[in-house]
Design a protein around this motif. Structure first.
Motif, mmCIF file in Angstrom:
data_model
loop_
_atom_site.group_PDB
_atom_site.id
_atom_site.type_symbol
_atom_site.label_atom_id
_atom_site.label_comp_id
_atom_site.label_asym_id
_atom_site.label_seq_id
_atom_site.Cartn_x
_atom_site.Cartn_y
_atom_site.Cartn_z
ATOM 1 N N VAL A 197 19.058 11.526 29.911
ATOM 2 C CA VAL A 197 19.841 12.506 30.677
ATOM 3 C C VAL A 197 20.194 11.942 32.047
ATOM 4 O O VAL A 197 21.328 12.071 32.521
ATOM 5 C CB VAL A 197 19.052 13.821 30.813
ATOM 6 N N GLY A 198 19.209 11.314 32.677
ATOM 7 C CA GLY A 198 19.464 10.711 33.980
ATOM 8 C C GLY A 198 20.504 9.613 33.913
ATOM 9 O O GLY A 198 21.349 9.467 34.797
ATOM 10 N N ALA A 200 22.937 9.511 31.777
ATOM 11 C CA ALA A 200 24.230 10.189 31.634
ATOM 12 C C ALA A 200 24.696 10.736 32.978
ATOM 13 O O ALA A 200 25.890 10.667 33.315
ATOM 14 C CB ALA A 200 24.105 11.317 30.614
ATOM 15 N N ILE A 201 23.772 11.288 33.766
ATOM 16 C CA ILE A 201 24.140 11.803 35.089
ATOM 17 C C ILE A 201 24.682 10.672 35.959
ATOM 18 O O ILE A 201 25.706 10.807 36.639
ATOM 19 C CB ILE A 201 22.920 12.475 35.759
ATOM 20 N N ARG A 202 24.000 9.520 35.924
ATOM 21 C CA ARG A 202 24.462 8.389 36.745
ATOM 22 C C ARG A 202 25.797 7.852 36.248
ATOM 23 O O ARG A 202 26.638 7.410 37.034
ATOM 24 C CB ARG A 202 23.392 7.296 36.737
ATOM 25 N N ALA A 203 26.009 7.907 34.934
ATOM 26 C CA ALA A 203 27.291 7.448 34.388
ATOM 27 C C ALA A 203 28.431 8.354 34.844
ATOM 28 O O ALA A 203 29.501 7.877 35.239
ATOM 29 C CB ALA A 203 27.215 7.420 32.855
ATOM 30 N N VAL A 204 28.184 9.665 34.809
ATOM 31 C CA VAL A 204 29.215 10.612 35.261
ATOM 32 C C VAL A 204 29.458 10.442 36.755
ATOM 33 O O VAL A 204 30.602 10.535 37.232
ATOM 34 C CB VAL A 204 28.785 12.059 34.929
ATOM 35 N N ALA A 205 28.393 10.199 37.518
ATOM 36 C CA ALA A 205 28.552 9.991 38.955
ATOM 37 C C ALA A 205 29.373 8.731 39.231
ATOM 38 O O ALA A 205 30.146 8.676 40.187
ATOM 39 C CB ALA A 205 27.181 9.878 39.619
ATOM 40 N N MET A 214 32.737 7.138 26.615
ATOM 41 C CA MET A 214 31.487 6.660 26.011
ATOM 42 C C MET A 214 30.752 7.757 25.247
ATOM 43 O O MET A 214 29.656 7.553 24.744
ATOM 44 C CB MET A 214 30.563 6.101 27.096
ATOM 45 N N GLY A 215 31.376 8.939 25.152
ATOM 46 C CA GLY A 215 30.792 10.016 24.365
ATOM 47 C C GLY A 215 29.941 10.994 25.151
ATOM 48 O O GLY A 215 29.261 11.848 24.570
ATOM 49 N N ILE A 216 29.953 10.882 26.458
ATOM 50 C CA ILE A 216 29.163 11.803 27.291
ATOM 51 C C ILE A 216 29.985 13.063 27.564
ATOM 52 O O ILE A 216 31.162 12.972 27.944
ATOM 53 C CB ILE A 216 28.767 11.120 28.617
ATOM 54 N N ASN A 217 29.368 14.200 27.365
ATOM 55 C CA ASN A 217 30.025 15.482 27.648
ATOM 56 C C ASN A 217 29.966 15.707 29.160
ATOM 57 O O ASN A 217 28.950 16.152 29.701
ATOM 58 C CB ASN A 217 29.323 16.614 26.902
ATOM 59 N N VAL A 218 31.053 15.379 29.828
ATOM 60 C CA VAL A 218 31.067 15.412 31.298
ATOM 61 C C VAL A 218 30.818 16.824 31.822
ATOM 62 O O VAL A 218 30.030 17.033 32.760
ATOM 63 C CB VAL A 218 32.404 14.863 31.833
ATOM 64 N N ASN A 219 31.472 17.813 31.225
ATOM 65 C CA ASN A 219 31.289 19.190 31.696
ATOM 66 C C ASN A 219 29.833 19.630 31.561
ATOM 67 O O ASN A 219 29.286 20.299 32.449
ATOM 68 C CB ASN A 219 32.185 20.142 30.909
ATOM 69 N N ALA A 220 29.208 19.261 30.458
ATOM 70 C CA ALA A 220 27.810 19.650 30.249
ATOM 71 C C ALA A 220 26.894 18.967 31.260
ATOM 72 O O ALA A 220 25.957 19.585 31.785
ATOM 73 C CB ALA A 220 27.374 19.302 28.824
ATOM 74 N N ILE A 221 27.176 17.695 31.550
ATOM 75 C CA ILE A 221 26.342 16.969 32.523
ATOM 76 C C ILE A 221 26.510 17.558 33.921
ATOM 77 O O ILE A 221 25.532 17.711 34.670
ATOM 78 C CB ILE A 221 26.709 15.469 32.514
ATOM 79 N N ILE A 222 27.743 17.894 34.273
ATOM 80 C CA ILE A 222 27.965 18.486 35.602
ATOM 81 C C ILE A 222 27.277 19.848 35.686
ATOM 82 O O ILE A 222 26.646 20.185 36.701
ATOM 83 C CB ILE A 222 29.480 18.598 35.887
ATOM 84 N N VAL A 329 20.216 1.904 48.529
ATOM 85 C CA VAL A 329 19.867 2.438 47.236
ATOM 86 C C VAL A 329 21.020 2.351 46.266
ATOM 87 O O VAL A 329 22.127 2.771 46.551
ATOM 88 C CB VAL A 329 19.421 3.905 47.374
ATOM 89 N N ALA A 330 20.761 1.778 45.106
ATOM 90 C CA ALA A 330 21.783 1.690 44.077
ATOM 91 C C ALA A 330 21.889 2.953 43.265
ATOM 92 O O ALA A 330 22.909 3.257 42.690
ATOM 93 C CB ALA A 330 21.476 0.525 43.152
ATOM 94 N N GLN A 331 20.775 3.734 43.197
ATOM 95 C CA GLN A 331 20.767 4.933 42.393
ATOM 96 C C GLN A 331 21.615 6.015 43.037
ATOM 97 O O GLN A 331 21.744 6.089 44.241
ATOM 98 C CB GLN A 331 19.340 5.469 42.249
ATOM 99 N N LYS A 332 22.249 6.827 42.213
ATOM 100 C CA LYS A 332 22.938 8.014 42.686
ATOM 101 C C LYS A 332 22.536 9.140 41.774
ATOM 102 O O LYS A 332 22.410 8.971 40.580
ATOM 103 C CB LYS A 332 24.455 7.838 42.656
ATOM 104 N N ALA A 333 22.304 10.308 42.364
ATOM 105 C CA ALA A 333 21.890 11.442 41.546
ATOM 106 C C ALA A 333 23.001 11.860 40.623
ATOM 107 O O ALA A 333 24.149 11.705 40.941
ATOM 108 C CB ALA A 333 21.479 12.596 42.421
#
Length: 333
Positions: A197-198, A200-205, A214-222, A329-333
Motif C-alpha cells: 500500500v505504501g 502504491a501511495i509513493r507511486a501515486v505521489a 501500472m494498474g494502481i487505482n489512483v482514486n482509491a489510493i488518494i 529525504v527521498a520518501q514522500k508520503a
C-alpha cells in the motif's frame, strides 16, 4: 536570574517536547495529504476538531452512565483507547467524504481553486459542529471528563541547586501523548516504506498517470491517503483534549495552523520532518513562554511567545526554505 533559569529549565524542555508531539501528530495529517497531492488541506484542523469531539462525547456518555467514576486503572486506559479509535474512525471517514465531495471534482482545476474550497470546508465544519452541539448539548464548550490517574505526576529526578532543587516531573497524560505520537510515527513510516500500500501511495505521489497505467487505482489510493491523514488528525484531537481538557468548535484553528507551520518547518511531505518540526515549534513556544518575562524583566509576558517562536521560524526558513529535512529525504508520503 541564572538560578531561576536553571530551576525551571528541565520542566520547560519537557513541556516543550509534549506540546511539540501534539503539533507533530496533527502535522502528520497535513504532510500525508501534501505528499500525495501537493495540496494543503486547510480543513485538517476541523477534521482534528471532529475527532476530538467524537472522543470526548463518547467519554461524557460513559460519565453520564456512571461508568467512569471509580473505574479501575486498566479500564480507564481502555476507555481512552476506545475514545482515540472512535475519534480516528469519525475523522477518517469525514476526511474521505470531504475528498470525494469537495476536492476530487476540482483535482484538475488550478491549484488556487481547491485551496479556496478547503477554506470553505473549514468554515462549514466549524458551523456544522456548532449546530450539532446546539441541538444536542446546548454547549459549545466540552471538557474532557476527569477520571483515572491521568493527572498524576511522576517525579523523574531532583537535583539540589543552592537552597532549592531542580525538580522534573511529568503527568501520565503527557506520557500517553508522547507514546501514542511515537507509535503513530513508527506505524506511518512502516506503512509508507515497507508495505505494498505504501509503495502504491509513493507511486501515486510520484506520477498519478504512470501509476494508473501500472494498474494502481489512483482514486482509491488518494481516498486511502485522506482516510489515514484524517484518522491521524482524529487521534491527535483526542490527545489534545486529554492534555488540555477543553475543546470547542474553533479548537482546530490555531493548533492546525501551528501544525501546518511545523510540517513546513520539517519539510512538508516528509513524515519524520513533520515530527521534528512539531517538536522544534513546541520547544520554541515553551521556552518563549517561560523565559520571555524573566529575560525582559516583565516587559513582555508569555502572550508574546508566538511572536518569538514564529520570528525564529522565519529566520530558519530563510536559510532552509525546503525545511529542516526537506532536502535529505527521498520518501514522500
Amino acid at each position: 536570574m541564572l538560578q531561576l533559569t536553571l530551576l525551571i529549565l528541565p520542566q520547560v524542555i519537557l513541556d516543550g517536547v509534549v506540546l511539540g508531539f501534539v503539533y507533530a501528530t496533527i502535522a502528520l495529517g497535513y504532510t500525508m495529504v501534501y505528499g500525495v497531492l501537493e495540496f494543503i488541506n486547510f480543513a485538517h484542523g476541523e477534521i482534528f476538531m471532529f475527532g476530538a469531539f467524537a472522543g470526548v462525547e463518547f467519554l461524557l456518555f460513559l460519565k453520564g452512565r456512571g461508568a467512569l467514576q471509580g473505574a479501575p486503572v486498566l479500564t480507564s486506559y481502555a476507555f481512552v483507547i476506545v475514545a482515540i479509535v472512535l475519534g480516528m474512525v469519525i475523522a477518517g471517514l469525514l476526511a474521505v467524504s470531504i475528498e470525494r465531495v469537495a476536492y476530487r471534482p476540482l483535482r484538475n482545476a488550478p491549484r488556487l481553486v481547491p485551496l479556496i474550497s478547503a477554506i470553505g470546508v473549514s468554515f462549514f465544519l466549524q458551523d456544522a459542529m456548532r449546530f450539532i452541539q446546539s441541538i444536542t448539548s446546548g454547549q459549545f464548550y466540552r471538557s474532557f471528563p476527569t477520571f483515572g490517574n491521568f493527572d498524576t505526576r511522576i517525579k523523574l529526578f531532583s537535583v539540589p541547586l543552592g537552597e532549592r532543587a531542580i525538580i522534573m516531573d511529568v503527568q501520565i497524560k503527557s506520557v500517553i501523548v508522547i507514546v501514542v505520537a511515537l507509535l503513530m510515527l513508527i506505524g506511518l513510516n512502516y506503512l509508507v516504506n515497507a508495505t505494498k500500500v505504501g509503495k502504491a501511495i509513493r507511486a501515486v505521489a510520484q506520477d498519478q498517470r504512470t501509476a494508473s497505467l501500472m494498474g494502481i487505482n489512483v482514486n482509491a489510493i488518494i481516498a486511502l491517503t485522506f482516510l489515514i491523514g484524517g484518522a491521524l488528525g482524529g487521534a491527535a484531537g483526542v490527545l489534545f483534549a486529554l492534555k488540555f481538557t477543553r475543546i470547542d468548535p474553533f479548537v482546530g484553528f490555531f493548533p492546525g495552523l501551528k501544525a501546518f507551520t511545523a510540517a513546513v518547518l520539517g519539510g512538508i511531505g516528509n513524515i519524520t520532518g513533520a515530527m521534528l518540526g512539531g517538536i522544534v515549534l513546541g520547544m520554541l513556544e515553551s521556552v518563549s513562554a517561560s523565559y520571555l518575562s524573566i529575560f525582559t524583566k516583565g516587559a513582555f509576558g508569555a502572550e508574546y511567545k508566538d511572536i518569538v517562536a514564529f520570528g525564529i521560524l522565519i529566520i530558519i526558513l530563510i536559510f532552509r526554505p525546503s525545511g529542516l529535512l526537506g532536502e535529505q529525504v527521498a520518501q514522500k508520503a
